[in-house]
Design an enzyme around this catalytic site. Structure first.
Site, mmCIF file in Angstrom:
data_model
loop_
_atom_site.group_PDB
_atom_site.id
_atom_site.type_symbol
_atom_site.label_atom_id
_atom_site.label_comp_id
_atom_site.label_asym_id
_atom_site.label_seq_id
_atom_site.Cartn_x
_atom_site.Cartn_y
_atom_site.Cartn_z
ATOM 1 N N GLU A 1 -5.706 -4.740 10.542
ATOM 2 C CA GLU A 1 -4.704 -3.707 10.757
ATOM 3 C C GLU A 1 -5.019 -2.947 12.045
ATOM 4 O OE1 GLU A 1 -2.670 -2.635 6.779
ATOM 5 O OE2 GLU A 1 -4.341 -1.274 7.079
ATOM 6 N N LYS B 1 0.135 4.257 -0.381
ATOM 7 C CA LYS B 1 -0.539 5.452 0.159
ATOM 8 C C LYS B 1 -0.276 6.648 -0.774
ATOM 9 C CE LYS B 1 -0.312 3.363 4.685
ATOM 10 N NZ LYS B 1 -0.276 3.487 6.128
ATOM 11 N N GLY C 1 2.157 2.477 10.709
ATOM 12 C CA GLY C 1 3.117 3.560 10.526
ATOM 13 C C GLY C 1 3.783 4.011 11.819
ATOM 14 N N ASN D 1 0.870 -1.183 0.000
ATOM 15 C CA ASN D 1 0.000 0.000 0.000
ATOM 16 C C ASN D 1 0.905 1.231 0.000
ATOM 17 O OD1 ASN D 1 -1.790 2.056 0.514
ATOM 18 N ND2 ASN D 1 -2.353 1.361 2.575
ATOM 19 N N SER E 1 3.122 -1.944 10.478
ATOM 20 C CA SER E 1 4.566 -2.014 10.749
ATOM 21 C C SER E 1 5.160 -3.396 10.484
ATOM 22 C CB SER E 1 4.879 -1.556 12.179
ATOM 23 O OG SER E 1 4.477 -0.205 12.352
ATOM 24 N N GLU F 1 -7.100 4.863 7.557
ATOM 25 C CA GLU F 1 -6.880 6.289 7.236
ATOM 26 C C GLU F 1 -8.096 6.872 6.529
ATOM 27 O OE1 GLU F 1 -3.112 5.675 5.299
ATOM 28 O OE2 GLU F 1 -2.237 5.163 7.238
ATOM 29 N N HIS G 1 -9.671 1.259 4.563
ATOM 30 C CA HIS G 1 -8.425 1.476 5.308
ATOM 31 C C HIS G 1 -8.682 2.445 6.461
ATOM 32 C CE1 HIS G 1 -4.366 2.707 6.315
ATOM 33 N NE2 HIS G 1 -3.963 1.593 5.736
#
Ligand code: PGA
Length: 262
Positions: free
Chosen positions: A175, A19, A181, A17, A221, A105, A103
């Site tokens: 996730e 991003k 991250g 991904n 991560s 985000e 996701h």
């Protein structure tokens, strides 16, 4: 339930991904390096998910290779007055096969709800795109002991209306938001617990035979130093990779770790 080894039933997936990173030219350079190393790999499904603006050029690099192309989002409608949005059909014309949906985000910064994510999952399936459906709890939810409730609610809502014959097309990605991250990876026990829970949930919704075939990826991560341990867990069928997917070396190492675990 099947007595076959999960490794024989479920091919591992390593999805990058990217991003909001990489211009079209940078994406091509990264894809070229990855293709050179694992372009013909068939033991593991490798998927690259560049931003929309790099899909066409990265897709061109992937022609004739086994590496697949994914998008990071899409709109559920076919077309119309949705400024700034992209439909499943538009993705299909660029030879996209996978699409990341829900996701954290997108949930956090763009206020995506479970109901909206569900519409996208159904639209993706109707257009023969494979959804990579992301679910996961925040740190506050984990600390409040709500992890499994959150994951159950997100997964059930996102899959509403998905038919038994479609479910093995869906890839689920667990996730934990606190691991994305941040460099803080879930322990393999923490991850396996939730993966097993998701598989049980899929079993209650679709039966064991189908649930055993659904790939459940870990994301947050994941990197070469922790991948082998995570990928060795019974219900962890691959990874959705952010930071470590932006460099060919670490991404290729992750593909190799998945090959070794296959
Ligand atoms: P990360 O991102 O690997 O950088 O934690 C994973 C993701 O958000 O999909």
């Amino acid at each position: 339930m099947s007595t076959q080894s999960p490794h024989l039933i479920r091919k591992k997936v390593i999805a990058g991904n990217w991003k909001m990173n990489k211009t079209a030219a940078e994406g091509v350079a990264l894809a070229q390096e990855i293709v050179e190393a694992v372009g013909r790999e068939t033991l593991v499904d490798v998927v690259l998910c560049p931003p929309f603006t790099a899909l066409a050029s990265v897709g061109h690099e992937l022609e004739g290779q086994s590496v697949k192309l994914g998008a990071q989002n899409m709109h559920p409608q076919k077309n119309g007055a949705f400024t700034g949005e992209i439909s499943a059909e538009m993705l299909r014309t660029l030879y996209v096969t996978h699409v990341i949906l829900g996701h954290s985000e997108r949930r956090q910064y763009f206020a995506e709800t479970d109901a909206f994510i569900n519409q996208k999952v159904l639209a993706a399936l109707a257009s023969e795109l494979r959804p990579i459906l992301c679910v996961g709890e925040t740190l506050a939810e984990r600390e409040a002991g709500r992890t499994l409730d959150v994951v159950r609610a997100q997964t059930t809502a996102a899959l509403a209306g998905v038919k038994p014959e479609q479910i093995t097309t869906v890839i689920v990605a667990y996730e934990p938001v606190w691991a994305i991250g941040t460099g803080k990876v879930a322990t393999s026990e923490q991850a396996q617990e939730v993966h097993a829970f998701i598989r049980e949930l899929l079993t209650s919704l679709y039966g064991a035979a189908l649930a055993q075939k659904v790939r459940i990826l870990y994301g947050g991560s994941m990197k070469p130093s922790n991948a082998t341990e995570l990928l060795g867990q019974k219900d962890i069928d691959g990874g959705l990779i952010g930071g470590a997917a932006l460099e060919a070396r670490s991404f290729v190492e992750l593909v190799k770790a998945a090959m070794a675990a296959a």
